[in-house]
Design a protein around this motif. Structure first.
Motif, PDB file in Angstrom:
ATOM      1  N   VAL A  28     -32.550  57.390  19.301  1.00  0.00           N
ATOM      2  CA  VAL A  28     -32.202  56.624  20.785  1.00  0.00           C
ATOM      3  C   VAL A  28     -31.108  57.079  20.889  1.00  0.00           C
ATOM      4  O   VAL A  28     -29.890  57.128  20.354  1.00  0.00           O
ATOM      5  CB  VAL A  28     -31.887  54.990  21.020  1.00  0.00           C
ATOM      6  CG1 VAL A  28     -33.965  54.197  20.259  1.00  0.00           C
ATOM      7  CG2 VAL A  28     -31.400  54.681  19.565  1.00  0.00           C
ATOM      8  N   VAL A  29     -30.671  57.836  22.526  1.00  0.00           N
ATOM      9  CA  VAL A  29     -29.777  57.789  22.771  1.00  0.00           C
ATOM     10  C   VAL A  29     -28.931  57.026  24.107  1.00  0.00           C
ATOM     11  O   VAL A  29     -29.745  56.378  24.717  1.00  0.00           O
ATOM     12  CB  VAL A  29     -29.657  59.431  23.443  1.00  0.00           C
ATOM     13  CG1 VAL A  29     -29.907  60.282  22.450  1.00  0.00           C
ATOM     14  CG2 VAL A  29     -30.755  59.386  24.741  1.00  0.00           C
ATOM     15  N   PRO A  30     -28.001  57.149  24.096  1.00  0.00           N
ATOM     16  CA  PRO A  30     -27.107  56.369  24.871  1.00  0.00           C
ATOM     17  C   PRO A  30     -27.734  56.042  26.871  1.00  0.00           C
ATOM     18  O   PRO A  30     -27.717  57.728  27.296  1.00  0.00           O
ATOM     19  CB  PRO A  30     -25.993  55.897  25.298  1.00  0.00           C
ATOM     20  CG  PRO A  30     -25.394  57.592  24.492  1.00  0.00           C
ATOM     21  CD  PRO A  30     -27.098  57.885  23.392  1.00  0.00           C
TER      22      PRO A  30
ATOM     23  N   GLY B 225     -32.029  55.363  14.986  1.00  0.00           N
ATOM     24  CA  GLY B 225     -30.325  56.138  14.613  1.00  0.00           C
ATOM     25  C   GLY B 225     -30.172  56.439  15.815  1.00  0.00           C
ATOM     26  O   GLY B 225     -31.112  57.046  17.342  1.00  0.00           O
ATOM     27  N   GLY B 226     -29.043  56.029  15.703  1.00  0.00           N
ATOM     28  CA  GLY B 226     -28.633  55.787  17.803  1.00  0.00           C
ATOM     29  C   GLY B 226     -27.694  57.571  17.647  1.00  0.00           C
ATOM     30  O   GLY B 226     -26.484  57.550  16.649  1.00  0.00           O
ATOM     31  N   VAL B 227     -28.166  58.045  18.598  1.00  0.00           N
ATOM     32  CA  VAL B 227     -27.528  59.581  18.579  1.00  0.00           C
ATOM     33  C   VAL B 227     -26.775  59.967  19.994  1.00  0.00           C
ATOM     34  O   VAL B 227     -27.813  60.333  21.562  1.00  0.00           O
ATOM     35  CB  VAL B 227     -28.002  60.909  18.428  1.00  0.00           C
ATOM     36  CG1 VAL B 227     -27.101  62.094  18.018  1.00  0.00           C
ATOM     37  CG2 VAL B 227     -28.449  60.347  16.982  1.00  0.00           C
ATOM     38  N   PHE B 228     -25.777  60.464  20.433  1.00  0.00           N
ATOM     39  CA  PHE B 228     -24.638  61.221  21.441  1.00  0.00           C
ATOM     40  C   PHE B 228     -25.441  62.304  22.230  1.00  0.00           C
ATOM     41  O   PHE B 228     -26.084  63.022  21.211  1.00  0.00           O
ATOM     42  CB  PHE B 228     -23.585  60.818  21.454  1.00  0.00           C
ATOM     43  CG  PHE B 228     -22.196  61.774  21.009  1.00  0.00           C
ATOM     44  CD1 PHE B 228     -22.758  62.955  21.459  1.00  0.00           C
ATOM     45  CD2 PHE B 228     -22.372  60.579  19.396  1.00  0.00           C
ATOM     46  CE1 PHE B 228     -21.571  63.610  20.831  1.00  0.00           C
ATOM     47  CE2 PHE B 228     -21.814  62.225  18.876  1.00  0.00           C
ATOM     48  CZ  PHE B 228     -21.652  63.011  19.182  1.00  0.00           C
ATOM     49  N   CYS B 229     -25.714  61.853  23.150  1.00  0.00           N
ATOM     50  CA  CYS B 229     -25.912  63.460  23.752  1.00  0.00           C
ATOM     51  C   CYS B 229     -24.304  63.735  24.071  1.00  0.00           C
ATOM     52  O   CYS B 229     -23.560  63.735  25.014  1.00  0.00           O
ATOM     53  CB  CYS B 229     -26.857  63.974  25.224  1.00  0.00           C
ATOM     54  SG  CYS B 229     -27.830  62.821  25.030  1.00  0.00           S
ATOM     55  N   SER B 230     -24.249  65.583  23.809  1.00  0.00           N
ATOM     56  CA  SER B 230     -22.527  65.624  23.320  1.00  0.00           C
ATOM     57  C   SER B 230     -21.852  66.199  24.932  1.00  0.00           C
ATOM     58  O   SER B 230     -22.758  66.595  25.651  1.00  0.00           O
ATOM     59  CB  SER B 230     -23.004  66.865  22.552  1.00  0.00           C
ATOM     60  OG  SER B 230     -23.522  67.538  22.604  1.00  0.00           O
ATOM     61  N   LEU B 231     -20.855  66.243  24.453  1.00  0.00           N
ATOM     62  CA  LEU B 231     -20.094  67.140  26.066  1.00  0.00           C
ATOM     63  C   LEU B 231     -19.725  68.265  24.982  1.00  0.00           C
ATOM     64  O   LEU B 231     -19.114  68.664  24.156  1.00  0.00           O
ATOM     65  CB  LEU B 231     -19.183  66.122  26.062  1.00  0.00           C
ATOM     66  CG  LEU B 231     -19.478  64.748  27.476  1.00  0.00           C
ATOM     67  CD1 LEU B 231     -18.275  63.628  27.564  1.00  0.00           C
ATOM     68  CD2 LEU B 231     -20.107  65.188  28.692  1.00  0.00           C
ATOM     69  N   SER B 232     -19.151  69.166  25.891  1.00  0.00           N
ATOM     70  CA  SER B 232     -18.825  70.342  25.746  1.00  0.00           C
ATOM     71  C   SER B 232     -17.797  70.951  24.732  1.00  0.00           C
ATOM     72  O   SER B 232     -17.254  71.971  24.217  1.00  0.00           O
ATOM     73  CB  SER B 232     -18.154  71.407  26.927  1.00  0.00           C
ATOM     74  OG  SER B 232     -17.174  70.999  26.879  1.00  0.00           O
TER      75      SER B 232
ATOM     76  N   LEU C  69     -30.384  66.393  17.331  1.00  0.00           N
ATOM     77  CA  LEU C  69     -31.657  65.488  18.175  1.00  0.00           C
ATOM     78  C   LEU C  69     -33.137  65.634  18.052  1.00  0.00           C
ATOM     79  O   LEU C  69     -33.907  65.506  17.908  1.00  0.00           O
ATOM     80  CB  LEU C  69     -31.075  65.077  19.376  1.00  0.00           C
ATOM     81  CG  LEU C  69     -30.039  64.482  20.101  1.00  0.00           C
ATOM     82  CD1 LEU C  69     -29.397  65.029  21.498  1.00  0.00           C
ATOM     83  CD2 LEU C  69     -30.159  63.160  19.739  1.00  0.00           C
ATOM     84  N   VAL C  70     -33.201  67.163  17.834  1.00  0.00           N
ATOM     85  CA  VAL C  70     -34.230  67.885  17.627  1.00  0.00           C
ATOM     86  C   VAL C  70     -34.843  67.581  16.335  1.00  0.00           C
ATOM     87  O   VAL C  70     -35.980  67.072  16.401  1.00  0.00           O
ATOM     88  CB  VAL C  70     -34.449  69.106  17.964  1.00  0.00           C
ATOM     89  CG1 VAL C  70     -35.813  70.265  17.449  1.00  0.00           C
ATOM     90  CG2 VAL C  70     -34.130  69.433  19.594  1.00  0.00           C
TER      91      VAL C  70
ATOM     92  N   ASP D 140     -36.266  61.302  24.516  1.00  0.00           N
ATOM     93  CA  ASP D 140     -37.158  62.542  25.038  1.00  0.00           C
ATOM     94  C   ASP D 140     -36.961  63.563  25.479  1.00  0.00           C
ATOM     95  O   ASP D 140     -36.060  62.968  26.966  1.00  0.00           O
ATOM     96  CB  ASP D 140     -38.264  61.506  25.543  1.00  0.00           C
ATOM     97  CG  ASP D 140     -39.196  62.387  25.994  1.00  0.00           C
ATOM     98  OD1 ASP D 140     -39.299  63.578  25.935  1.00  0.00           O
ATOM     99  OD2 ASP D 140     -39.883  61.979  26.809  1.00  0.00           O
ATOM    100  N   PRO D 141     -36.944  64.494  24.903  1.00  0.00           N
ATOM    101  CA  PRO D 141     -35.733  65.949  25.954  1.00  0.00           C
ATOM    102  C   PRO D 141     -36.523  65.869  26.833  1.00  0.00           C
ATOM    103  O   PRO D 141     -35.547  65.797  27.609  1.00  0.00           O
ATOM    104  CB  PRO D 141     -36.066  66.546  24.300  1.00  0.00           C
ATOM    105  CG  PRO D 141     -37.258  66.424  23.802  1.00  0.00           C
ATOM    106  CD  PRO D 141     -37.025  65.170  23.696  1.00  0.00           C
ATOM    107  N   GLN D 142     -37.451  65.677  27.251  1.00  0.00           N
ATOM    108  CA  GLN D 142     -38.634  65.860  28.388  1.00  0.00           C
ATOM    109  C   GLN D 142     -38.105  65.238  29.895  1.00  0.00           C
ATOM    110  O   GLN D 142     -37.935  65.463  30.940  1.00  0.00           O
ATOM    111  CB  GLN D 142     -40.231  65.567  28.222  1.00  0.00           C
ATOM    112  CG  GLN D 142     -40.676  66.870  26.722  1.00  0.00           C
ATOM    113  CD  GLN D 142     -40.304  67.889  27.513  1.00  0.00           C
ATOM    114  OE1 GLN D 142     -40.204  68.830  28.148  1.00  0.00           O
ATOM    115  NE2 GLN D 142     -39.815  68.189  26.248  1.00  0.00           N
ATOM    116  N   THR D 143     -37.202  63.924  29.176  1.00  0.00           N
ATOM    117  CA  THR D 143     -36.885  63.088  30.639  1.00  0.00           C
ATOM    118  C   THR D 143     -35.570  63.419  30.679  1.00  0.00           C
ATOM    119  O   THR D 143     -35.392  62.204  31.610  1.00  0.00           O
ATOM    120  CB  THR D 143     -37.922  61.975  30.325  1.00  0.00           C
ATOM    121  OG1 THR D 143     -36.956  60.729  28.762  1.00  0.00           O
ATOM    122  CG2 THR D 143     -39.090  61.766  29.974  1.00  0.00           C
ATOM    123  N   LEU D 144     -34.223  63.637  30.025  1.00  0.00           N
ATOM    124  CA  LEU D 144     -33.036  63.427  30.017  1.00  0.00           C
ATOM    125  C   LEU D 144     -32.736  64.461  31.441  1.00  0.00           C
ATOM    126  O   LEU D 144     -33.248  65.085  31.521  1.00  0.00           O
ATOM    127  CB  LEU D 144     -32.382  64.825  28.893  1.00  0.00           C
ATOM    128  CG  LEU D 144     -33.116  64.423  27.437  1.00  0.00           C
ATOM    129  CD1 LEU D 144     -32.139  64.960  26.352  1.00  0.00           C
ATOM    130  CD2 LEU D 144     -32.104  62.329  27.439  1.00  0.00           C
TER     131      LEU D 144
END
Length: 177
Positions: free
Chosen positions: A71-73, A45-52, A61-62, A86-90
Protein backbone atom coordinates in the motif's frame (compact mmCIF):
# COMPACT_ATOMS: atom_id res chain seq x y z
CA UNK A 1 21.48 23.62 13.45
CA UNK A 2 17.71 24.11 13.20
CA UNK A 3 15.50 21.44 11.62
CA UNK A 4 15.02 23.73 8.62
CA UNK A 5 18.80 24.09 8.17
CA UNK A 6 19.27 20.35 8.67
CA UNK A 7 16.66 19.56 6.00
CA UNK A 8 18.38 21.92 3.54
CA UNK A 9 21.82 20.43 4.26
CA UNK A 10 20.57 16.84 3.86
CA UNK A 11 18.73 17.68 0.63
CA UNK A 12 21.89 19.23 -0.80
CA UNK A 13 23.90 16.09 0.05
CA UNK A 14 21.38 13.63 -1.36
CA UNK A 15 20.82 15.63 -4.54
CA UNK A 16 24.62 15.72 -4.93
CA UNK A 17 24.66 11.97 -5.49
CA UNK A 18 24.96 10.79 -9.08
CA UNK A 19 22.03 8.82 -10.52
CA UNK A 20 24.21 5.67 -10.48
CA UNK A 21 25.16 6.22 -6.80
CA UNK A 22 21.52 6.80 -5.86
CA UNK A 23 20.35 3.68 -7.76
CA UNK A 24 22.99 1.41 -6.21
CA UNK A 25 22.42 2.80 -2.70
CA UNK A 26 18.66 2.35 -3.11
CA UNK A 27 19.12 -1.28 -4.18
CA UNK A 28 21.23 -1.96 -1.09
CA UNK A 29 18.75 -0.20 1.23
CA UNK A 30 15.68 -2.04 -0.03
CA UNK A 31 17.56 -5.32 -0.30
CA UNK A 32 18.33 -5.04 3.42
CA UNK A 33 14.76 -4.04 4.23
CA UNK A 34 13.46 -7.04 2.28
CA UNK A 35 15.61 -9.38 4.37
CA UNK A 36 14.17 -8.21 7.70
CA UNK A 37 12.27 -10.87 9.60
CA UNK A 38 9.45 -8.31 10.00
CA UNK A 39 9.25 -7.95 6.22
CA UNK A 40 8.92 -11.70 5.75
CA UNK A 41 6.19 -11.89 8.39
CA UNK A 42 4.24 -8.89 7.08
CA UNK A 43 1.00 -9.50 5.21
CA UNK A 44 0.75 -5.84 4.15
CA UNK A 45 3.55 -3.33 3.78
CA UNK A 46 3.30 0.45 3.53
CA UNK A 47 5.88 1.93 1.17
CA UNK A 48 6.29 5.55 0.06
CA UNK A 49 6.59 6.68 -3.55
CA UNK A 50 9.95 8.42 -3.56
CA UNK A 51 11.04 11.94 -4.41
CA UNK A 52 14.36 12.70 -6.10
CA UNK A 53 16.21 13.22 -2.79
CA UNK A 54 14.98 9.96 -1.22
CA UNK A 55 16.00 6.33 -1.72
CA UNK A 56 14.29 5.26 -4.94
CA UNK A 57 11.36 2.95 -4.17
CA UNK A 58 10.38 2.16 -7.80
CA UNK A 59 12.20 -1.18 -8.01
CA UNK A 60 11.15 -2.27 -4.51
CA UNK A 61 7.51 -1.44 -5.21
CA UNK A 62 7.50 -3.66 -8.30
CA UNK A 63 9.41 -6.55 -6.67
CA UNK A 64 7.57 -6.46 -3.36
CA UNK A 65 4.20 -5.90 -5.03
CA UNK A 66 4.64 -9.22 -6.85
CA UNK A 67 4.87 -11.19 -3.58
CA UNK A 68 3.12 -9.09 -0.95
CA UNK A 69 0.21 -6.71 -0.46
CA UNK A 70 1.75 -3.25 -0.83
CA UNK A 71 0.00 0.00 0.00
CA UNK A 72 1.18 3.53 -0.76
CA UNK A 73 0.21 6.90 0.75
CA UNK A 74 -2.07 9.59 -0.58
CA UNK A 75 -2.18 12.99 1.10
CA UNK A 76 -5.72 14.27 1.57
CA UNK A 77 -5.60 17.73 3.08
CA UNK A 78 -3.92 17.44 6.47
CA UNK A 79 -4.04 13.65 6.63
CA UNK A 80 -2.32 10.78 4.89
CA UNK A 81 -4.06 7.50 4.08
CA UNK A 82 -2.73 4.34 2.47
CA UNK A 83 -4.23 2.67 -0.59
CA UNK A 84 -3.56 -0.50 -2.59
CA UNK A 85 -0.52 -0.10 -4.82
CA UNK A 86 -1.37 -0.27 -8.52
CA UNK A 87 1.31 1.26 -10.75
CA UNK A 88 -1.25 1.76 -13.53
CA UNK A 89 -3.30 4.19 -11.46
CA UNK A 90 -0.55 6.31 -9.88
CA UNK A 91 -0.78 10.00 -10.64
CA UNK A 92 1.00 13.14 -9.43
CA UNK A 93 -0.47 14.20 -6.12
CA UNK A 94 0.41 16.44 -3.22
CA UNK A 95 3.88 17.94 -3.48
CA UNK A 96 4.43 16.21 -6.84
CA UNK A 97 4.59 12.75 -5.24
CA UNK A 98 3.06 9.82 -7.11
CA UNK A 99 -0.18 8.78 -5.40
CA UNK A 100 -2.95 6.22 -5.93
CA UNK A 101 -5.85 7.45 -8.04
CA UNK A 102 -9.38 8.11 -6.80
CA UNK A 103 -10.60 4.54 -7.40
CA UNK A 104 -7.85 2.93 -5.27
CA UNK A 105 -8.93 0.72 -2.36
CA UNK A 106 -8.29 2.15 1.10
CA UNK A 107 -6.19 0.14 3.58
CA UNK A 108 -6.88 0.71 7.27
CA UNK A 109 -3.97 1.51 9.62
CA UNK A 110 -4.45 -1.73 11.57
CA UNK A 111 -3.99 -3.80 8.38
CA UNK A 112 -0.40 -2.63 7.79
CA UNK A 113 2.23 -4.85 9.42
CA UNK A 114 5.36 -3.07 8.17
CA UNK A 115 5.84 0.59 7.31
CA UNK A 116 8.81 1.82 5.26
CA UNK A 117 9.29 5.46 6.26
CA UNK A 118 11.29 8.18 4.50
CA UNK A 119 13.03 11.00 6.33
CA UNK A 120 15.49 13.80 5.83
CA UNK A 121 17.70 12.49 8.65
CA UNK A 122 17.76 9.66 11.20
CA UNK A 123 19.81 8.58 14.19
CA UNK A 124 20.84 4.96 14.74
CA UNK A 125 18.43 4.87 17.71
CA UNK A 126 15.48 5.59 15.41
CA UNK A 127 14.88 9.30 15.91
CA UNK A 128 13.59 10.73 12.62
CA UNK A 129 13.45 14.19 11.08
CA UNK A 130 10.79 14.35 8.37
CA UNK A 131 9.92 17.11 5.94
CA UNK A 132 8.18 19.16 8.59
CA UNK A 133 4.48 18.58 7.96
CA UNK A 134 4.07 15.65 10.36
CA UNK A 135 2.16 13.31 8.04
CA UNK A 136 4.00 10.15 9.15
CA UNK A 137 4.01 11.11 12.83
CA UNK A 138 0.24 11.70 12.71
CA UNK A 139 -0.38 8.48 10.79
CA UNK A 140 1.83 6.29 12.99
CA UNK A 141 0.30 7.76 16.17
CA UNK A 142 -3.22 6.62 15.30
CA UNK A 143 -4.90 4.05 17.53
CA UNK A 144 -4.67 0.62 15.97
CA UNK A 145 -1.32 1.15 14.21
CA UNK A 146 0.80 -1.93 14.89
CA UNK A 147 3.22 -1.72 11.98
CA UNK A 148 6.93 -2.29 12.48
CA UNK A 149 8.45 1.06 11.53
CA UNK A 150 11.51 0.97 9.26
CA UNK A 151 13.23 4.25 8.45
CA UNK A 152 15.27 4.23 5.24
CA UNK A 153 17.91 6.73 4.20
CA UNK A 154 21.22 7.23 2.45
CA UNK A 155 24.33 6.93 4.65
CA UNK A 156 24.86 10.70 4.57
CA UNK A 157 21.46 11.14 6.26
CA UNK A 158 22.40 9.11 9.32
CA UNK A 159 23.57 11.53 12.00
CA UNK A 160 24.59 11.31 15.63
CA UNK A 161 21.85 13.39 17.25
CA UNK A 162 18.48 14.89 16.38
CA UNK A 163 16.13 16.93 18.52
CA UNK A 164 13.07 14.80 19.32
CA UNK A 165 9.73 16.33 20.17
CA UNK A 166 6.96 14.55 22.10
CA UNK A 167 4.88 13.95 18.95
CA UNK A 168 7.78 12.41 17.00
CA UNK A 169 7.38 8.68 16.37
CA UNK A 170 10.62 6.68 16.62
CA UNK A 171 11.53 3.97 14.14
CA UNK A 172 12.01 0.35 15.16
CA UNK A 173 14.80 -0.01 12.55
CA UNK A 174 16.85 2.39 10.47
CA UNK A 175 18.37 1.01 7.27
CA UNK A 176 20.96 2.75 5.17
CA UNK A 177 23.26 1.82 2.35
Amino acid sequence: MTKKELRAAMRKQTLGMTPAERAEASRRIFGRAGRLEAFGAARAGGVFCSLSDEPDTAEALVQWGAVKRIVVPRVEGDVMRFYEYDPQTLRPGAFGIAEPGPAARLCGPSEIDLMIVPGTAFTTSGVRCGRGRGYYDKYLSQPGVKAVKVGVCFACQLIGELPAEPHDVAMDYVITD
